[in-house]
Design an enzyme around this catalytic site. Structure first.
Site, mmCIF file in Angstrom:
data_model
loop_
_atom_site.group_PDB
_atom_site.id
_atom_site.type_symbol
_atom_site.label_atom_id
_atom_site.label_comp_id
_atom_site.label_asym_id
_atom_site.label_seq_id
_atom_site.Cartn_x
_atom_site.Cartn_y
_atom_site.Cartn_z
ATOM 1 C CD1 TRP A 40 11.577 -5.870 -18.206
ATOM 2 C CD2 TRP A 40 12.923 -6.106 -19.939
ATOM 3 N NE1 TRP A 40 10.870 -6.777 -19.438
ATOM 4 C CE2 TRP A 40 11.797 -6.458 -20.181
ATOM 5 C CE3 TRP A 40 14.115 -6.165 -20.896
ATOM 6 C CZ2 TRP A 40 11.637 -7.267 -21.669
ATOM 7 C CZ3 TRP A 40 13.841 -6.761 -22.141
ATOM 8 C CH2 TRP A 40 12.767 -7.334 -22.651
ATOM 9 C CG ASP A 41 15.944 -4.216 -12.536
ATOM 10 O OD1 ASP A 41 15.827 -3.123 -12.879
ATOM 11 O OD2 ASP A 41 15.643 -4.569 -11.617
ATOM 12 C CB VAL A 42 19.499 -9.080 -15.868
ATOM 13 C CG1 VAL A 42 20.787 -9.769 -16.419
ATOM 14 C CG2 VAL A 42 19.125 -9.621 -14.280
#
Length: 256
Positions: free
Chosen positions: A161-163
Site C-alpha cells: 500500500w505504501d508502494v
C-alpha cells in the site's frame, strides 16, 4: 546520432518533506521523470535515516534506495528560521509533497499565501486524518487472512500500500501540474493510505464479491484464486510455482 530529448518533467521543481516509504517513493518517481526534487530533513537526519538494511559502514541501504536522484537540505523545522527557509524554498519551487501533519506553518492556507499557484500533495494514514501505516492498513484489508495456508493471519513482507500510494502521489502531482499549466491555479491534494487500499480492493472485486455472496475467502496458500496455480517441490530440492490462466497455458503445461 539521435537527439537527446529532455525528461518529461524537466523544469518541474518539487520540495519533499517526508519519511518512510510512500511519499519518498512518490517524489523519487517524479525525480526519475526529470523533476528537480529537493528533500528537506531535520538536522542530523530523519527518523528513518538509519533504517535497515544497512551496509557494513552503517549506511542505510533502504534510505539511499528511496532517495536516488534527489537533492538534500537539512533544517531545524521547529525553529522560526528553519520554517522561514523551508517556506521560501517551497514558494520558489511551487510544488510540495509531504506526509507530515499539515498544520501551522506547513498548512496549505499558510503556504499558498507565499505562492498563489502552489500545488501541495499531503498523504494521511486514514481518510479522517488519523495515523496508519502500511501494515495496519494491510491488516484492515483482510489480505493477511487469505495469505498462507492455515488460519494464522500473515502480513505481507512487501509494503504494497505504501508502494501503491507512492505511485498515486506521483500521478497526483503530474495531474495537478498539467492543470496548473492550463489554468494557472494551484491546489491542495489529500491522499489517504486507507483510501488507496479500499480503492484497490474495490477495483479487484473483493468488496463486490462479499456483497454478492456474503462470503470471504479462506487461506489460499500458493493457490491461485479463479485459475490454477500451485507451488511444487522438485526432486533436486527447489521450489517452483506453476500458474495456468489460459487454454494456451494448459496446452503448454501438458507439453512440458
Amino acid at each position: 546520432m539521435s537527439e537527446t530529448r529532455p525528461a518529461p518533467l524537466a523544469g518541474l521543481k518539487v520540495i519533499e518533506i517526508s519519511a518512510f516509504v510512500a511519499a519518498p517513493l512518490g517524489a523519487m518517481t517524479l525525480a526519475q521523470l526529470g523533476a528537480d526534487v529537493i528533500r528537506i530533513d531535520p538536522i542530523g537526519g530523519n527518523i528513518d535515516a538509519n533504517r535497515w538494511p544497512i551496509s557494513d559502514d552503517g549506511t542505510s541501504i533502504y534510505w539511499a534506495s528511496l532517495n536516488k536522484g534527489k537533492r538534500s537540505v537539512t533544517l531545524d523545522l521547529k525553529s522560526e528560521e528553519g520554517q522561514k527557509i523551508a517556506t521560501d524554498l517551497i514558494a520558489e519551487a511551487g510544488t510540495l509533497v509531504t506526509n507530515l501533519p499539515a498544520r501551522g506553518w506547513l498548512s496549505y492556507e499558510n503556504l499558498s499565501q507565499h505562492r498563489e499557484d502552489l500545488v501541495m500533495l499531503r498523504l494521511n494514514g486514514s481518510h479522517d486524518g488519523k495515523p496508519a501505516v502500511d501494515y495496519t492498513i494491510n491488516a484492515a484489508s483482510g489480505f493477511p487472512i487469505i495469505t498462507g495456508d492455515d488460519e494464522r493471519p500473515v502480513n505481507n513482507a512487501i509494503p504494497a500500500w505504501d508502494v501503491a500510494a507512492g505511485l498515486y502521489i506521483s500521478n497526483g502531482i503530474i495531474a495537478a501540474e498539467l492543470e496548473r499549466r492550463s489554468s494557472g491555479k494551484g491546489q491542495e491534494i489529500t491522499l489517504a493510505l486507507s483510501d488507496v487500499m479500499l480503492a484497490t480492493v474495490g477495483n479487484l472485486g473483493y468488496i463486490a464479491e462479499v456483497q454478492a455472496t456474503g462470503k470471504t475467502r479462506g487461506p489460499l496458500g500458493n493457490g491461485l484464486y479463479g485459475a490454477y496455480g500451485q507451488s511444487f517441490a522438485t526432486s533436486d530440492g527447489r521450489e517452483i510455482m506453476v500458474a495456468v490462466i489460459s487454454n494456451k497455458h494448459w496446452r503448454g503445461l501438458g507439453k512440458a
